[in-house]
Design an enzyme around this catalytic site. Sequence first.
Site, PDB file in Angstrom:
ATOM      1  N   ASN A 182       0.688  -1.151  -0.106  1.00 28.97           N
ATOM      2  CA  ASN A 182       0.077  -0.285   0.243  1.00 28.97           C
ATOM      3  C   ASN A 182       0.834   1.517  -0.019  1.00 28.97           C
ATOM      4  OD1 ASN A 182      -2.289  -1.246   0.442  1.00 28.97           O
ATOM      5  ND2 ASN A 182      -2.411  -1.454   2.777  1.00 28.97           N
ATOM      6  N   HIS A 207       5.608  -0.840  -2.857  1.00 25.80           N
ATOM      7  CA  HIS A 207       5.131   0.371  -3.871  1.00 25.80           C
ATOM      8  C   HIS A 207       5.140   1.772  -3.341  1.00 25.80           C
ATOM      9  CE1 HIS A 207       3.155  -3.346  -5.289  1.00 25.80           C
ATOM     10  NE2 HIS A 207       4.093  -3.005  -5.753  1.00 25.80           N
TER      11      HIS A 207
END
EC number: 2.3.1.286
Length: 394
Positions: free
Chosen positions: A105, A124
Amino acid sequence: MAWTADKLPLPELVETSDELDQKATQLAGLIRQSKHFIVFTGAGISTSAGIPDFRGPEGAWTLQAQGRQRTTGVTSTLQAIPTATHMALVELQNRGLLKYLVSQNCDGLHRRSGILPDKISELHGNNNREICKDCGKEYIRDFRAVADYTKSVHDHRTGRKCTRCGGVLHDTIINFTESLPERELQLAYDHAKRADLCLVLGSSLTVTPANEIPEVVGNRRRRGAKLVICNLQATPLDGMAELRVHAKTDELMVGVMRELGMETPGFVLQRRLAATVEVAGQGRGQRCKVTVAGVDVDGTPVSFLRAVKLVNNRRVLKAEPFVFDLRGDVADGGLELELELDFMGHYGEPNLQLVHGVQEKDIGVAAVYLLEYNPYNGEWRTTRQLGTPGVAVL
Ligand SMILES: [Zn+2]
């Protein structure tokens, strides 16, 4: 990274409440026995905070594949309240049970909920984090740390500069086809290799190479490592799982915490403020330089202030750096600085008055205050912290 998105979302399966209770008990037992417990999270843990996932029936990519657009019910990630799952993980970390967290996330909610910077790999990226490619210094922002001018998707410059070396700052978001941050990925692999228990929460495990992290643990199942997957939809690693839970992650984690006899804490927004006073000149000409700055637990700068007022001389500064020049004599019985802090205020936090007492021994040393805002009752709590190493105010 690479991913696939189907036009037809996979069906969501749901356990009966008896089955869920049983599995929560089993998982609590595994956590209690574990020596190196890690958790891997995906977008599914943030849906109850109002942030859409990707592959669920209303997921961002499902909608995109179907040519639909979302109309309602989406909360800005900056205003989202971390979920019961986020807060359970914070408690497990604070109790020493959770050794490491790997997340796909980029909504920044893990860090905001209280997960420490050295306990997480955000594979990410993080919408609120930017980094200097020249010297490696990081900056956390209480706004989306991206450029406000139009540019290509692979241009990560944010338009801001590093205050340490003057280098160009880059956002940390990983777009498709871009490679993952090396250090974060390496740390995630290192912990996966050591883990005897890996819990996957709210991930369809279809994005490579992130999904290789739980796979590392699943591959070691003959040597006693256990993989537990909680996701409503099927995942490609289900066959490796010791325990497979089809439930919303909040439902499972509330049950697990109950079984462990632990309370899931409510979300409190934590801010840290460093105040430093330096003195120049002597006697009547003496002047104080007062620097006020947001910092993270490890000293990383955090921008969360919109303005700071030094009530003593009624000066208001509306942009970083917040540096005041004040006539004053610290040596003569100390100095009392009255500050009024005006926050960016995504949780509706009101201004906070802070009285910062300065003695001669405090000159040149950063005093750090922990500012805790409870969004449920609208109250601030301020604690002056003693000895916070590593805090360097710019
Ligand atoms: Zn730099």
